[in-house]
Write an enzyme that holds these catalytic residues in place. Structure first.
Site, PDB file in Angstrom:
ATOM      1  N   PRO A   1       0.840  -1.202   0.000  1.00  0.00           N
ATOM      2  CA  PRO A   1       0.000   0.000   0.000  1.00  0.00           C
ATOM      3  C   PRO A   1       0.874   1.250   0.000  1.00  0.00           C
ATOM      4  CG  PRO A   1       0.052  -0.970   2.202  1.00  0.00           C
ATOM      5  CD  PRO A   1       0.903  -1.858   1.320  1.00  0.00           C
TER       6      PRO A   1
ATOM      7  N   GLU B   1      -2.171   1.769 -14.075  1.00  0.00           N
ATOM      8  CA  GLU B   1      -3.284   2.724 -14.016  1.00  0.00           C
ATOM      9  C   GLU B   1      -2.696   4.013 -13.472  1.00  0.00           C
ATOM     10  OE1 GLU B   1      -6.248   2.304 -15.065  1.00  0.00           O
ATOM     11  OE2 GLU B   1      -6.433   0.137 -15.246  1.00  0.00           O
TER      12      GLU B   1
ATOM     13  N   CYS C   1      -8.261  10.445 -10.116  1.00  0.00           N
ATOM     14  CA  CYS C   1      -7.629  10.389 -11.434  1.00  0.00           C
ATOM     15  C   CYS C   1      -8.610  10.700 -12.564  1.00  0.00           C
ATOM     16  CB  CYS C   1      -6.964   9.047 -11.635  1.00  0.00           C
ATOM     17  SG  CYS C   1      -8.016   7.696 -11.119  1.00  0.00           S
TER      18      CYS C   1
HETATM   19  P1  NAD Z   1       2.620   7.592  -6.477  1.00  0.00           P
HETATM   20  O1  NAD Z   1       3.045   7.182  -7.819  1.00  0.00           O
HETATM   21  O2  NAD Z   1       3.407   8.593  -5.744  1.00  0.00           O
HETATM   22  O3  NAD Z   1       2.551   6.329  -5.519  1.00  0.00           O
HETATM   23  C1  NAD Z   1       1.795   5.185  -5.885  1.00  0.00           C
HETATM   24  C2  NAD Z   1       2.467   3.982  -5.310  1.00  0.00           C
HETATM   25  O4  NAD Z   1       3.682   3.772  -6.019  1.00  0.00           O
HETATM   26  C3  NAD Z   1       2.837   4.132  -3.843  1.00  0.00           C
HETATM   27  O5  NAD Z   1       2.573   2.923  -3.165  1.00  0.00           O
HETATM   28  C4  NAD Z   1       4.326   4.424  -3.911  1.00  0.00           C
HETATM   29  O6  NAD Z   1       5.008   4.043  -2.743  1.00  0.00           O
HETATM   30  C5  NAD Z   1       4.726   3.583  -5.087  1.00  0.00           C
HETATM   31  N1  NAD Z   1       5.979   3.989  -5.741  1.00  0.00           N
HETATM   32  C6  NAD Z   1       6.506   5.225  -5.838  1.00  0.00           C
HETATM   33  N2  NAD Z   1       7.684   5.180  -6.499  1.00  0.00           N
HETATM   34  C7  NAD Z   1       7.897   3.882  -6.832  1.00  0.00           C
HETATM   35  C8  NAD Z   1       8.959   3.184  -7.489  1.00  0.00           C
HETATM   36  N3  NAD Z   1      10.023   3.817  -7.951  1.00  0.00           N
HETATM   37  N4  NAD Z   1       8.835   1.857  -7.658  1.00  0.00           N
HETATM   38  C9  NAD Z   1       7.762   1.195  -7.197  1.00  0.00           C
HETATM   39  N5  NAD Z   1       6.755   1.793  -6.528  1.00  0.00           N
HETATM   40  C10 NAD Z   1       6.818   3.119  -6.345  1.00  0.00           C
HETATM   41  O7  NAD Z   1       1.094   8.002  -6.620  1.00  0.00           O
HETATM   42  P2  NAD Z   1       0.178   8.579  -5.487  1.00  0.00           P
HETATM   43  O8  NAD Z   1       0.646   9.977  -5.280  1.00  0.00           O
HETATM   44  O9  NAD Z   1       0.104   7.639  -4.334  1.00  0.00           O
HETATM   45  O10 NAD Z   1      -1.253   8.534  -6.194  1.00  0.00           O
HETATM   46  C11 NAD Z   1      -1.684   9.514  -7.010  1.00  0.00           C
HETATM   47  C12 NAD Z   1      -1.503   9.130  -8.468  1.00  0.00           C
HETATM   48  O11 NAD Z   1      -2.187   7.917  -8.737  1.00  0.00           O
HETATM   49  C13 NAD Z   1      -2.105  10.152  -9.390  1.00  0.00           C
HETATM   50  O12 NAD Z   1      -1.271  10.396 -10.487  1.00  0.00           O
HETATM   51  C14 NAD Z   1      -3.396   9.486  -9.844  1.00  0.00           C
HETATM   52  O13 NAD Z   1      -3.903   9.953 -11.048  1.00  0.00           O
HETATM   53  C15 NAD Z   1      -3.007   8.066  -9.884  1.00  0.00           C
HETATM   54  N6  NAD Z   1      -4.199   7.212  -9.791  1.00  0.00           N
HETATM   55  C16 NAD Z   1      -4.641   6.598 -10.934  1.00  0.00           C
HETATM   56  C17 NAD Z   1      -5.785   5.801 -10.897  1.00  0.00           C
HETATM   57  C18 NAD Z   1      -6.291   5.118 -12.125  1.00  0.00           C
HETATM   58  O14 NAD Z   1      -7.205   4.303 -12.020  1.00  0.00           O
HETATM   59  N7  NAD Z   1      -5.746   5.375 -13.300  1.00  0.00           N
HETATM   60  C19 NAD Z   1      -6.462   5.629  -9.689  1.00  0.00           C
HETATM   61  C20 NAD Z   1      -5.983   6.270  -8.555  1.00  0.00           C
HETATM   62  C21 NAD Z   1      -4.834   7.050  -8.623  1.00  0.00           C
END
Ligand code: NAD
Length: 503
Positions: free
Chosen positions: A200, A273, A307
């Site tokens: 998560p 996503e 999103c």
């Molecule tokens: P984020 O990319 O910062 O983090 C998402 C997850 O990725 C977190 O668990 C984070 O720890 C992990 N993460 C970060 N860097 C990583 C790496 N180098 N390798 C592996 N995992 C890594 O995103 P957020 O700020 O938590 O969420 C917001 C983003 O999610 C927005 O851009 C939003 O549009 C997108 N989102 C998309 C959908 C969809 O259905 N398309 C749904 C919800 C959110």
């Protein structure tokens, strides 16, 4: 565009004597969930979990390590054959039992989600309801898969298509819908017969850990594993792990790129996503009042941290002034506040200080670029990371606020003169998750929907979802589908078995 002068702005409703949303006993165990049990991490390092309405630390969870991931993956690998062998009816019954268990604990999950994210209670209630529905849909869909009929497609050769699980899947979820995004992955992954390891968001791990606690006795050990921690370290180890068959991420575009790169060496499948920047194309014949009312919800649901949020209006110049007036009327009357201060709250805080700084940074730069706030336009007083619901007007083509995903309570309004211009500008963003078109003209509604380069296009609506229909993006918004039978397909592989029955 000419609209009235000084912007109105919201105030944050707080109820000082409201009982806290959660108590110590509501919290899940603050440990990893591996092989059916909560276990300590390989180090003592922890991550603070913050309530963004109050800025207080409400829990601490382990900052996981690659070793913790390896242990969880080993458990998922050990569990995969037995889970894959279960017939669809058995898996379906487990998923229904999960849905029942979640339903029994709806109130707890709602309070925990709002405490960790600051979401209005109405948003958390919707999240939990859709989480339960996702498990119910996948429980049914797993029993009704379809494919090419078995038959002789080459002379004397009978072809049979088998649908198999992929194996073990790594999942990385974001902070905006912590429980719901976990459910959108866990339900189809388990329904299709895979096991998984889920990380998560480091900011919002509580409902995922609570989920694991609630269903621990329903799932065989190792089928679901949860490792808490940061992207680099835990997420990146999942993406590169040689024993995983797929990595599925919901998150930002930069994280998507990092995951796809890390996955490349093992050639595992990748399911992404990512972000969105949804245009809302409003023609001169549209029902403007209906559009403005819809945007009150679709632009500000989950405080705009969504999103698919309706965040970028393109309105025909002949009705722009009238539309902005109606939109500002809606947006300036949104109820902003802490989740404890009433069931009618519509907008809460940004999830973290970092995200608050990002959103307010966009607003400051927009002002410098000459954009004008017709309502809102900046931060609201603390504690908590609240930003005023905002409508930005006088937005020139190509403005940063209208191109990049702000992910906060902000709608920009641009105008257009012709249909061609509307389509060109709507498509002129690197993201392609969702869009909407507003018109009473049947030809236009079909034509424009077909020409918009987005994975979901609503006509005279925005942000309405259902478990039966797919969700996912084009272009920079990634690939792969959540929800619906298309998600089941993504988490399965087809095998062709051909029998020579000639003599
Ligand atoms: P984020 O990319 O910062 O983090 C998402 C997850 O990725 C977190 O668990 C984070 O720890 C992990 N993460 C970060 N860097 C990583 C790496 N180098 N390798 C592996 N995992 C890594 O995103 P957020 O700020 O938590 O969420 C917001 C983003 O999610 C927005 O851009 C939003 O549009 C997108 N989102 C998309 C959908 C969809 O259905 N398309 C749904 C919800 C959110």
């Amino acid at each position: 565009m000419t609209t009235s002068s000084a912007p109105t702005t919201a105030t944050v409703r707080r109820t000082a004597d409201a009982p806290p949303l959660i108590t110590e006993t509501d919290l899940p165990p603050a440990r990893h969930f591996i092989d059916g049990k909560f276990v300590d991490g390989s180090t003592d390092r922890v991550i603070d979990v913050v309530d963004p309405s109050t800025e207080s630390v409400i829990a601490q969870v382990p900052a996981g390590t690659p070793e913790d991931v390896d242990r969880a993956v080993a458990s998922a690998v050990a569990a995969k054959d037995a889970w894959a062998r279960r017939v669809p009816k058995d898996r379906s019954e487990v998923l229904h039992a999960v849905a029942d268990r979640l339903a029994e604990h709806t109130d707890l999950l709602v309070r925990l989600e709002s405490a960790n994210t600051g979401k209005p209670l109405a948003v958390s209630q919707d999240d939990v309801a859709m989480t339960i529905d996702t498990f119910r849909f996948m429980a049914g869909a797993a029993r009704a898969t379809t494919s090419l009929a078995a038959g002789d497609y080459a002379e004397d050769h009978l072809s049979v298509i088998l649908r198999e699980p992929l194996g073990v899947i790594g999942v990385i979820t974001p902070w905006n819908y912590p429980l719901l995004m976990a459910a959108w992955k866990i339900a189809p992954i388990l329904a299709a017969g895979n096991t998984l390891v889920l990380k998560p968001s480091e900011q919002t791990p509580l409902t995922t850990l609570k989920f694991a606690e609630l269903v621990a006795d329903l799932l065989p050990p190792g089928v679901l594993n949860v490792v808490t921690g940061y992207g680099p370290g835990v997420g990146s180890r999942l993406a590169e792990h040689p024993d995983l068959n797929m990595i599925a991420l919901t998150g930002s575009v930069p994280s998507g790129r990092a995951v796809a790169r890390a996955a490349a060496d093992t050639l595992k499948r990748v399911h992404l996503e990512l972000g969105g920047k949804a245009p809302v194309v409003i023609f001169e014949d549209a029902d403007l009042a209906a559009a403005a009312t819809s945007l009150r919800t679709a632009g500000f649901w989950n405080s705009g941290q969504e999103c698919g949020a309706a965040c970028r209006v393109l309105v025909h110049e002949s009705v722009a002034e009238r539309f902005v007036e109606q939109l500002v009327g809606e947006v300036s009357s949104l109820a902003v506040g802490e989740p404890t201060s009433g069931e009618d709250i519509e907008v809460g805080p940004m999830v973290s200080k970092g995200h608050f700084d990002r959103v307010t940074g966009y607003l400051e730069r927009a002002k410098k670029e000459g954009l004008r706030a017709a309502t809102g336009g900046g931060p609201l007083g603390g504690p908590g990371y609240f930003v005023a619901p905002t409508v930005l007007v006088d937005v020139p083509e190509g403005a940063e606020a209208a191109r990049e995903e702000i992910f906060g309570p902000v709608i920009t309004v641009e105008t257009f003169a012709h249909e061609e211009e509307a389509v060109r500008r709507a498509n002129d963003v690197p993201l392609g998750l969702s869009a909407s078109v507003w018109t009473e003209n049947a030809r236009r509604s079909h034509d424009i929907a077909a020409r918009l380069d987005f994975g979901t296009v609503w006509v005279n609506s925005h942000l309405v979802l259902a478990g039966e229909v797919p969700w996912g993006g084009f272009k920079g918004s990634g690939y792969g589908r959540d929800l619906s039978i298309y998600a089941l397909d993504d988490y399965s592989r087809t095998k062709h078995v051909m029998h020579n029955h000639g003599r």
